[in-house]
Design a protein around this motif. Structure first.
Motif, PDB file in Angstrom:
ATOM      1  N   ALA A 156       0.847  -1.187   0.000  1.00 52.58           N
ATOM      2  CA  ALA A 156       0.000   0.000   0.000  1.00 52.58           C
ATOM      3  C   ALA A 156       0.884   1.239   0.000  1.00 52.58           C
ATOM      4  CB  ALA A 156      -0.915  -0.015   1.211  1.00 52.58           C
ATOM      5  N   ARG A 157       0.488   2.226  -0.770  1.00 47.83           N
ATOM      6  CA  ARG A 157       1.278   3.435  -0.931  1.00 47.83           C
ATOM      7  C   ARG A 157       1.403   4.192   0.387  1.00 47.83           C
ATOM      8  NH1 ARG A 157       0.563   8.757  -1.731  1.00 47.83           N
ATOM      9  NH2 ARG A 157      -1.674   8.715  -1.835  1.00 47.83           N
ATOM     10  N   GLY A 158       2.622   4.566   0.732  1.00 48.46           N
ATOM     11  CA  GLY A 158       2.840   5.469   1.837  1.00 48.46           C
ATOM     12  C   GLY A 158       3.005   4.853   3.211  1.00 48.46           C
ATOM     13  N   TYR A 159       2.901   3.564   3.352  1.00 47.37           N
ATOM     14  CA  TYR A 159       3.063   2.980   4.673  1.00 47.37           C
ATOM     15  C   TYR A 159       4.534   2.868   5.026  1.00 47.37           C
ATOM     16  CZ  TYR A 159      -1.826   1.718   5.006  1.00 47.37           C
ATOM     17  OH  TYR A 159      -3.184   1.767   5.083  1.00 47.37           O
ATOM     18  N   TYR A 160       4.836   3.157   6.278  1.00 46.62           N
ATOM     19  CA  TYR A 160       6.198   3.015   6.770  1.00 46.62           C
ATOM     20  C   TYR A 160       6.410   1.567   7.164  1.00 46.62           C
ATOM     21  CZ  TYR A 160      10.029   3.024  10.055  1.00 46.62           C
ATOM     22  OH  TYR A 160      11.189   2.726  10.697  1.00 46.62           O
ATOM     23  N   ILE A 161       7.431   0.966   6.606  1.00 44.88           N
ATOM     24  CA  ILE A 161       7.786  -0.402   6.966  1.00 44.88           C
ATOM     25  C   ILE A 161       9.263  -0.375   7.314  1.00 44.88           C
ATOM     26  CG2 ILE A 161       7.982  -2.771   6.171  1.00 44.88           C
ATOM     27  CD1 ILE A 161       5.761  -2.151   4.180  1.00 44.88           C
ATOM     28  N   GLY A 162       9.572  -0.655   8.532  1.00 46.60           N
ATOM     29  CA  GLY A 162      10.969  -0.632   8.900  1.00 46.60           C
ATOM     30  C   GLY A 162      11.152  -0.684  10.394  1.00 46.60           C
ATOM     31  N   GLY A 163      12.340  -0.344  10.811  1.00 48.25           N
ATOM     32  CA  GLY A 163      12.690  -0.399  12.219  1.00 48.25           C
ATOM     33  C   GLY A 163      12.094   0.743  13.012  1.00 48.25           C
ATOM     34  N   PRO A 164      12.554   0.858  14.231  1.00 55.25           N
ATOM     35  CA  PRO A 164      12.009   1.879  15.116  1.00 55.25           C
ATOM     36  C   PRO A 164      12.394   3.289  14.685  1.00 55.25           C
ATOM     37  CG  PRO A 164      13.887   0.800  16.120  1.00 55.25           C
ATOM     38  CD  PRO A 164      13.580   0.055  14.861  1.00 55.25           C
ATOM     39  N   VAL A 165      11.580   4.239  15.102  1.00 56.81           N
ATOM     40  CA  VAL A 165      11.811   5.657  14.832  1.00 56.81           C
ATOM     41  C   VAL A 165      12.105   6.316  16.169  1.00 56.81           C
ATOM     42  CG1 VAL A 165      10.734   7.785  14.019  1.00 56.81           C
ATOM     43  CG2 VAL A 165      10.293   5.634  12.828  1.00 56.81           C
ATOM     44  N   ALA A 166      13.173   7.104  16.246  1.00 55.91           N
ATOM     45  CA  ALA A 166      13.574   7.733  17.505  1.00 55.91           C
ATOM     46  C   ALA A 166      12.721   8.949  17.849  1.00 55.91           C
ATOM     47  CB  ALA A 166      15.047   8.132  17.436  1.00 55.91           C
TER      48      ALA A 166
ATOM     49  N   ASN B  81       2.770   9.433   9.279  1.00 52.69           N
ATOM     50  CA  ASN B  81       3.629   8.411   8.679  1.00 52.69           C
ATOM     51  C   ASN B  81       5.075   8.892   8.771  1.00 52.69           C
ATOM     52  OD1 ASN B  81       4.364   6.099   7.337  1.00 52.69           O
ATOM     53  ND2 ASN B  81       3.598   6.725   5.347  1.00 52.69           N
ATOM     54  N   TRP B  82       6.031   7.991   8.642  1.00 57.87           N
ATOM     55  CA  TRP B  82       7.452   8.345   8.678  1.00 57.87           C
ATOM     56  C   TRP B  82       7.993   8.258   7.259  1.00 57.87           C
ATOM     57  CZ3 TRP B  82      10.453  10.680  12.030  1.00 57.87           C
ATOM     58  CH2 TRP B  82      11.826  10.599  11.905  1.00 57.87           C
ATOM     59  N   VAL B  83       8.338   9.409   6.664  1.00 60.75           N
ATOM     60  CA  VAL B  83       8.798   9.463   5.279  1.00 60.75           C
ATOM     61  C   VAL B  83      10.015  10.370   5.193  1.00 60.75           C
ATOM     62  CG1 VAL B  83       8.182  10.093   2.903  1.00 60.75           C
ATOM     63  CG2 VAL B  83       6.436   9.180   4.433  1.00 60.75           C
ATOM     64  N   GLY B  84      11.085   9.864   4.637  1.00 63.20           N
ATOM     65  CA  GLY B  84      12.271  10.688   4.412  1.00 63.20           C
ATOM     66  C   GLY B  84      12.875  11.272   5.679  1.00 63.20           C
ATOM     67  N   GLY B  85      12.794  10.543   6.774  1.00 61.78           N
ATOM     68  CA  GLY B  85      13.393  11.009   8.014  1.00 61.78           C
ATOM     69  C   GLY B  85      12.558  12.007   8.790  1.00 61.78           C
ATOM     70  N   ARG B  86      11.264  12.089   8.484  1.00 58.85           N
ATOM     71  CA  ARG B  86      10.388  13.000   9.236  1.00 58.85           C
ATOM     72  C   ARG B  86       8.960  12.480   9.216  1.00 58.85           C
ATOM     73  NH1 ARG B  86       7.618  17.007   6.068  1.00 58.85           N
ATOM     74  NH2 ARG B  86       7.955  16.616   3.874  1.00 58.85           N
ATOM     75  N   HIS B  87       8.148  12.973  10.139  1.00 60.14           N
ATOM     76  CA  HIS B  87       6.736  12.598  10.178  1.00 60.14           C
ATOM     77  C   HIS B  87       5.967  13.415   9.143  1.00 60.14           C
ATOM     78  CE1 HIS B  87       6.818   9.980  13.668  1.00 60.14           C
ATOM     79  NE2 HIS B  87       7.644  10.838  14.255  1.00 60.14           N
TER      80      HIS B  87
END
Length: 110
Positions: free
Chosen positions: A29-39, A66-72
């Protein structure tokens, strides 16, 4: 003439096979963050205004960070068609020991 029939038959088979195989491709699905934890903790949820549902029984799936490009980045809400026997569980961020994790919105059994 026979060569033309064989060519047309083969072209039809290749086209049918291509259409069948292309229907099997699954895209995330477009735009979902999939990955490790976000600080960085997500900002407060934005207030959204929405009108009347497009059809009776539709459910408002509210927006989320969402978390995209290092920012919410805020993803706006949308209407979802109802699903009998299910309820909408919204997206939300969960704090764990290693940081923040996004739990995606989904339909859950009642």
């Amino acid at each position: 003439m026979r060569n033309l029939r064989v060519f047309v038959r083969n072209a039809a088979m290749v086209t049918a096979l291509s259409v069948t195989l292309s229907a099997c491709v699954v895209y995330p699905a477009r735009g979902y963050y999939i990955g490790g934890p976000v600080a960085v903790a997500p900002p407060p949820v934005q207030v959204e205004t929405y009108g009347v549902a497009p059809y009776p029984g539709y459910v408002w799936a509210g927006g989320y960070w969402n978390w995209v490009g290092g920012r919410h980045v805020w993803v706006g809400g949308h209407w979802e068609a109802p699903r009998a026997g299910y309820r909408w569980e919204p997206h939300h961020w969960v704090r764990e020991r290693d940081g923040w994790h996004l739990s995606g919105g989904h339909w859950a059994h009642r």
